[in-house]
Every structure is written in structure tokens, then in C-alpha cells.
Scaffold this active site. Structure first.
Site, mmCIF file in Angstrom:
data_model
loop_
_atom_site.group_PDB
_atom_site.id
_atom_site.type_symbol
_atom_site.label_atom_id
_atom_site.label_comp_id
_atom_site.label_asym_id
_atom_site.label_seq_id
_atom_site.Cartn_x
_atom_site.Cartn_y
_atom_site.Cartn_z
ATOM 1 N N LYS A 294 -8.041 1.855 -1.262
ATOM 2 C CA LYS A 294 -8.730 1.853 0.033
ATOM 3 C C LYS A 294 -9.087 3.290 0.378
ATOM 4 O O LYS A 294 -8.226 4.176 0.334
ATOM 5 C CB LYS A 294 -7.867 1.259 1.145
ATOM 6 C CG LYS A 294 -8.619 1.086 2.472
ATOM 7 C CD LYS A 294 -7.775 0.318 3.495
ATOM 8 C CE LYS A 294 -8.620 -0.084 4.696
ATOM 9 N NZ LYS A 294 -9.004 1.036 5.543
ATOM 10 N N GLN B 244 0.841 -1.195 0.000
ATOM 11 C CA GLN B 244 0.000 0.000 0.000
ATOM 12 C C GLN B 244 0.876 1.246 0.000
ATOM 13 O O GLN B 244 1.767 1.394 0.839
ATOM 14 C CB GLN B 244 -0.939 0.039 1.211
ATOM 15 C CG GLN B 244 -1.939 1.188 1.107
ATOM 16 C CD GLN B 244 -2.840 1.315 2.315
ATOM 17 O OE1 GLN B 244 -2.403 1.759 3.359
ATOM 18 N NE2 GLN B 244 -4.111 0.948 2.173
ATOM 19 N N ARG C 233 -8.689 -3.456 13.612
ATOM 20 C CA ARG C 233 -8.455 -3.454 15.065
ATOM 21 C C ARG C 233 -8.858 -4.768 15.723
ATOM 22 O O ARG C 233 -8.301 -5.143 16.758
ATOM 23 C CB ARG C 233 -9.198 -2.267 15.696
ATOM 24 C CG ARG C 233 -8.539 -0.924 15.394
ATOM 25 C CD ARG C 233 -9.338 0.230 15.964
ATOM 26 N NE ARG C 233 -10.567 0.465 15.221
ATOM 27 C CZ ARG C 233 -11.532 1.295 15.606
ATOM 28 N NH1 ARG C 233 -11.421 1.948 16.745
ATOM 29 N NH2 ARG C 233 -12.608 1.471 14.867
ATOM 30 N N ASN D 297 -15.013 -2.518 5.468
ATOM 31 C CA ASN D 297 -14.118 -2.312 6.605
ATOM 32 C C ASN D 297 -14.784 -1.349 7.579
ATOM 33 O O ASN D 297 -15.457 -0.413 7.166
ATOM 34 C CB ASN D 297 -12.778 -1.745 6.102
ATOM 35 C CG ASN D 297 -11.783 -1.469 7.208
ATOM 36 O OD1 ASN D 297 -11.176 -0.404 7.259
ATOM 37 N ND2 ASN D 297 -11.586 -2.407 8.115
ATOM 38 N N CYS E 57 -6.376 7.070 5.259
ATOM 39 C CA CYS E 57 -5.763 7.402 6.545
ATOM 40 C C CYS E 57 -6.227 8.780 7.023
ATOM 41 O O CYS E 57 -6.126 9.763 6.289
ATOM 42 C CB CYS E 57 -4.240 7.383 6.415
ATOM 43 S SG CYS E 57 -3.393 7.847 7.954
#
Length: 377
Positions: free
Chosen positions: A140, A71, A228, A203, A101
Site C-alpha cells: 500500500k 500490514q 474514513r 483508495n 502512512c
């Protein structure tokens, strides 16, 4: 389900790319326990061009981990374009672009979720990576920058038209960070209104086997990505697979199995990074591994003290005097191999005034994202 040349069985389970978590030692353990696809920690394009050792180390992948994606992230189109061949030459199965992010020092450079405020730039970065990559490109992303700029359906359609091989969606906005509930109904909308054939990987809040099954059932996603929920818990993949197939939730790992895996994780860390760094880096994992056990805080305190691998193992293996002897396997990383079809690359010339990645700065503004003119209609 297919991603380029990769084929997966029904309802595959992916390990999310997580900074300071998704390194080879942890990925190898997750693969052993049934992860179908994994990604590296996100790699800074600017860092690769600056020859930053830490960023190049993230490109190390091993055959035991496949299929795996590297990534990359970056807010400068030329940097991302120049760095892509370096990531490509490391031999991943796919190249993944991070548009998700939420960390301030990333988004202030238009990296990660920061580019969700400028969808024309998002399209240009994607096109640059696809032009340089010799293998499938995936993305993503998050739903949008904030509640007023959720264009996930339109963006998914745009990415599919560009030829992106798969799309992973964290069902939160950047403004949410990791707070509040993931909005799974947007995943359903992306599947029903945004894409025709491109796989969508869900996700967000899929922290246990029951939640994973619920995401599959409620959203219709093609795969679920666990983040997580996998911390200190590589067993989540085989326990989830068993639950999806039988409806029965297997028991959690015994204390002995848990300790054995922690010991192997430590050994792999030390082999990969060297003993001193491996011992220090492993410390951040103990809280997740031992969470919920009686006297866990006491164990965490004790295991933070030794500075050698043997010292840590002595603490862990002898924490319960009445526990049976545990055989710690001989841990060794597999021989690293690059894809034989990887293109030969030379390091691009780097301008002297290239900005330092990840620098500090003021919080970026939250201007509303707008659809590119080509999508507005």
C-alpha cells in the site's frame, strides 16, 4: 480478480488498515456487513522485535475475518526482514507493506510514505519481506512524496516485476496528508501505463456508495478500499454493494440497528481488551456512530461518563425513552486460529541498541525522490 490464491467477485470492497480503528471487533462487524478483504492496523517491525505487547496484539486474527492481511511497516531493512516471519506465523492470508502512512514520527524513520524519497530502499524493503514471507506480499503506497516526485506509474511497474501480488494506492502525496482532493486520474494512469496484470486497489475519497461507483468507473481499478468512510459506519459495505448492483441506494440503518451495533461493538471491545480498557478505547468511536443525529452531542457527553460496560449500555439503550426495546446480542470473539501452514519461527535476537519505534524527532527534510538507476531508463 485474484490476489495470490484469493479469488474475489466483481468490484470487491476492502477495509483499509487504520491505526486505532481496524482491530478485530471492528473488522468482525465490517465483515458481517460485506467487506470482502480487510487488514490489521499497521504493525511496527521494530516493536515486534522488541516484544512490545501492543504490537504483538495486533497480530491477533480470527477465522471469521478472512481473508485478511497483516500490514507491517519499518524503515530499517534488517528489522523488517527479521520481523516478517513473526507476522507470517500469525497466519494471515497476505502480508502487506505500508509505504503510505504520512505521520511524521513514521516517515522520519523512512517508514510509511517516508521511503517514497528513496525508491532503491523501497525496493530493498519489499524484497526483504518477499524473501521471508510464505504467503503473498502486497503493498500500500501513496502517489509520491510531493508534487515534484510522483513516480507511481514507474513504481507500480517495478513492484509488479518483483512479484508483488497486488498494489493499493492512496491517490494523494505524502505532502497532501489527507487534505485536498484525491487525484484519481493517477489511478487510471497506473492501470493503463504501469501494470499489466497486477491488481490495483484504489483508495482516497471513496467515502460513500456513489463515490465508490465513480472510482470504479473513472479509474478502472480492480477493487476499492474504504477508510474514513467506514468509521462508525460498517453498513457502508452492504449499502455500497447494493448500490453497485441495483443503482438504488438503500436507506441508512435505523436508530435501533445503529444502537444495537454500537452495543455489540462495545461488548466485543471489552471481551478482547478487558472491560476497563474496552470501555475507554470505545469512546473514540461514538462521535462517528452518532454523527448527524439530533441531540448527538448530548448523547456523546453522557456516554463518556460511565466506566463500566453496563453503565455505557444503560445510557445508549435508554437515550430515547420512546424507542422499542432492543435486544443486544451476546457478543463473543470467535476462537482464534492460526494458519496450520504457518512456518515455525523463533524470535530473532534483538540488538540492545535497537531504536525505539515511533519516537519523537524533528520533521524530516523533503528532498526530492529519484528513480533508481534500473528504472531511470
Amino acid at each position: 480478480m485474484r490476489i495470490g490464491h484469493l479469488e474475489f467477485d466483481d468490484r470487491p470492497l476492502f477495509l483499509a488498515p487504520m491505526e486505532d480503528v481496524s482491530d478485530p471487533p471492528f473488522r468482525i462487524l465490517c465483515k458481517r456487513y460485506g467487506a470482502d478483504m480487510m487488514y490489521t492496523e499497521f504493525v511496527s517491525s521494530a516493536g515486534l522485535l522488541r516484544d512490545a505487547e501492543h504490537e504483538h496484539q495486533k497480530l491477533e486474527i480470527f477465522d471469521e475475518e478472512r481473508p485478511i492481511g497483516i500490514q507491517v511497516w519499518g524503515g530499517d531493512i534488517d528489522e523488517v526482514k527479521s520481523a516478517t516471519p513473526l507476522a507470517d506465523a500469525a497466519g494471515p492470508d497476505v502480508i502487506d507493506i505500508n509505504f503510505g502512512c504520512p505521520v511524521r514520527k513514521i516517515v522520519q524513520k523512512d517508514g510509511g510514505a517516508g521511503v517514497l524519497r528513496d525508491l532503491d530502499k523501497m525496493k530493498a524493503i519489499t524484497a526483504a519481506v518477499m524473501e521471508e514471507a510464505t504467503r503473498p506480499v502486497t503493498v500500500k503506497m501513496r502517489l509520491g512524496w510531493d508534487d515534484d516526485s510522483i513516480y507511481a506509474v514507474e513504481v507500480a511497474r517495478m513492484l509488479e516485476e518483483m512479484g508483488v501480488a497486488a498494489l493499493s494506492v492512496h491517490a494523494r502525496t505524502r505532502e497532501q496528508q489527507y487534505k485536498g482532493d484525491a487525484r484519481w486520474h493517477w489511478l487510471r494512469r497506473i492501470k493503463e501505463e504501469g501494470v499489466r496484470e497486477m491488481p490495483v486497489i484504489g483508495n482516497g475519497d471513496a467515502h460513500d456508495p456513489e463515490a465508490v461507483e465513480a472510482m470504479f468507473e473513472e479509474t478502472g481499478v480492480d477493487a476499492v478500499m474504504l477508510g474514513r468512510g467506514a468509521l462508525g459506519n460498517p453498513w457502508i459495505f452492504d449499502r455500497t454493494r447494493a448500490y453497485l448492483e441495483t443503482g438504488e441506494l438503500p436507506p441508512p440503518p435505523s436508530w435501533e440497528e445503529r444502537v444495537q451495533v454500537v452495543a455489540e461493538h462495545l461488548s466485543l471491545k471489552c471481551e478482547w481488551l478487558g472491560e476497563r480498557t474496552g470501555v475507554l478505547e470505545m469512546r473514540k468511536n461514538y462521535s462517528s456512530y452518532f454523527k448527524g443525529f439530533r441531540n448527538a452531542s448530548k448523547l456523546r457527553h453522557q456516554v463518556m461518563q460511565p466506566e463500566t460496560k453496563e453503565g455505557v449500555l444503560e445510557v445508549i439503550l435508554n437515550f430515547k425513552p420512546d424507542a422499542p426495546d432492543i435486544q443486544v446480542p451476546s457478543a463473543s470473539l470467535p476462537e482464534q486460529t492460526a494458519d496450520p501452514d504457518a512456518v515455525e519461527t523463533t524470535k530473532p535476537d534483538v540488538p540492545e541498541d535497537l531504536p525505539t519505534p515511533g519516537g519523537d524527532g524533528e520533521e524530516v527534510g523533503t528532498k526530492k525522490a529519484e528513480l533508481p538507476e534500473s528504472m531511470a531508463a
